[in-house]
Design an enzyme around this catalytic site. Sequence first.
Site, PDB file in Angstrom:
ATOM      1  N   PRO A  10       0.822  -1.219   0.000  1.00 53.54           N
ATOM      2  CA  PRO A  10       0.000   0.000   0.000  1.00 53.54           C
ATOM      3  C   PRO A  10       0.858   1.271   0.000  1.00 53.54           C
ATOM      4  O   PRO A  10       1.762   1.413   0.817  1.00 53.54           O
ATOM      5  CB  PRO A  10      -0.794  -0.121   1.302  1.00 53.54           C
ATOM      6  CG  PRO A  10      -0.762  -1.567   1.645  1.00 53.54           C
ATOM      7  CD  PRO A  10       0.556  -2.072   1.143  1.00 53.54           C
ATOM      8  N   GLU A  11       0.580   2.146  -0.943  1.00 54.44           N
ATOM      9  CA  GLU A  11       1.276   3.427  -1.054  1.00 54.44           C
ATOM     10  C   GLU A  11       0.248   4.542  -0.862  1.00 54.44           C
ATOM     11  O   GLU A  11      -0.915   4.267  -0.597  1.00 54.44           O
ATOM     12  CB  GLU A  11       1.970   3.540  -2.425  1.00 54.44           C
ATOM     13  CG  GLU A  11       3.001   2.448  -2.660  1.00 54.44           C
ATOM     14  CD  GLU A  11       3.763   2.627  -3.975  1.00 54.44           C
ATOM     15  OE1 GLU A  11       3.884   3.758  -4.467  1.00 54.44           O
ATOM     16  OE2 GLU A  11       4.227   1.608  -4.512  1.00 54.44           O
ATOM     17  N   LYS A  47       2.186   7.291   4.013  1.00 52.41           N
ATOM     18  CA  LYS A  47       1.522   5.982   4.057  1.00 52.41           C
ATOM     19  C   LYS A  47       0.878   5.711   5.414  1.00 52.41           C
ATOM     20  O   LYS A  47       0.469   4.589   5.690  1.00 52.41           O
ATOM     21  CB  LYS A  47       2.541   4.880   3.746  1.00 52.41           C
ATOM     22  CG  LYS A  47       3.221   5.023   2.387  1.00 52.41           C
ATOM     23  CD  LYS A  47       4.294   3.947   2.211  1.00 52.41           C
ATOM     24  CE  LYS A  47       5.171   4.233   1.007  1.00 52.41           C
ATOM     25  NZ  LYS A  47       6.313   3.291   0.920  1.00 52.41           N
ATOM     26  N   ARG A 107      15.100  -2.034  -5.762  1.00 48.93           N
ATOM     27  CA  ARG A 107      13.756  -2.540  -6.054  1.00 48.93           C
ATOM     28  C   ARG A 107      13.638  -2.862  -7.537  1.00 48.93           C
ATOM     29  O   ARG A 107      14.325  -2.267  -8.368  1.00 48.93           O
ATOM     30  CB  ARG A 107      12.690  -1.492  -5.687  1.00 48.93           C
ATOM     31  CG  ARG A 107      12.734  -1.023  -4.247  1.00 48.93           C
ATOM     32  CD  ARG A 107      12.366  -2.109  -3.255  1.00 48.93           C
ATOM     33  NE  ARG A 107      11.009  -2.590  -3.448  1.00 48.93           N
ATOM     34  CZ  ARG A 107       9.925  -2.031  -2.927  1.00 48.93           C
ATOM     35  NH1 ARG A 107      10.048  -0.987  -2.138  1.00 48.93           N
ATOM     36  NH2 ARG A 107       8.727  -2.528  -3.160  1.00 48.93           N
TER      37      ARG A 107
END
Length: 264
Positions: A2-3, A59, A250
């Site tokens: 979740p961002e 967040k 990433r």
Amino acid sequence: MPELPDVEVYRQRIDRWAVGGRIQHVHAPEPEILEGVSAQSLGRELDGCRLQRARRHGKFLFLGLDSDQWLVLHFGMTGRLEPFDCAQEAPAHTDFSLELDDGSCVAYVAPRKLGLVTLTDNPDDFIAKRELGVDALGLDQDRFLELAKGRRGSVKCWLMNQQSLAGLGNVYSDEILYRARMHPKTKLSDLNDEALRKLFAARSEVLEISIKADADPRRMPDDFLLPHREADATCPRCDGTISRLKACGRTSYLCPNCQPSNSQ
Ligand SMILES: [Zn+2]
């Protein structure tokens, strides 16, 4: 993971589902996600309180209570909020849930227990203590340019750095760079004001559109990267091939054709 857009959608839902309601009971079967508070003290602090408002920074989601305390939620890698009928069983992997006086329940569900539930009496102090940067949705163009000036490293690392801009992670940084036609490894110091303004505009568009689409990849416009986020997919803009590379540790997706490595 979740961002900002996901958490903003949770904020809007909590506003609809729970704000105005009074907490009847707190279930916290998973002590692992509680930080600095036990399940018992959480129950003591929250039972009987009315939820007055929901606020988001980056967040983090803050739920304000009429006791002047705030319940703080962070969703880790996989967390989400889910409403359910209190008469029914809670969804699988419910780590924490609130039972409200209208008989509705809201579950905090996190299959991989990397989220966080805690209390604070001041969200601003909490944000300062965690050294979180400016919320990536709330800032204006001048502040964005000011924050980027004099910074080293790649543009993608900067977008994801929670101490400079709070809220963006791997997926939405890729989306913003795709929209701005910038390679993730472009050095921030190589971007002139015009390029930074373009990046800012891409940030605004991506965040606004994705929040409107409830942060659901299936509802994103076809010219977004998200519905095509896999190696060898076709770029919806140029029919080139989407590829991936490691940036800031990433896996990043990009269209090398639309985002050449010397792009500005
Ligand atoms: Zn392309």
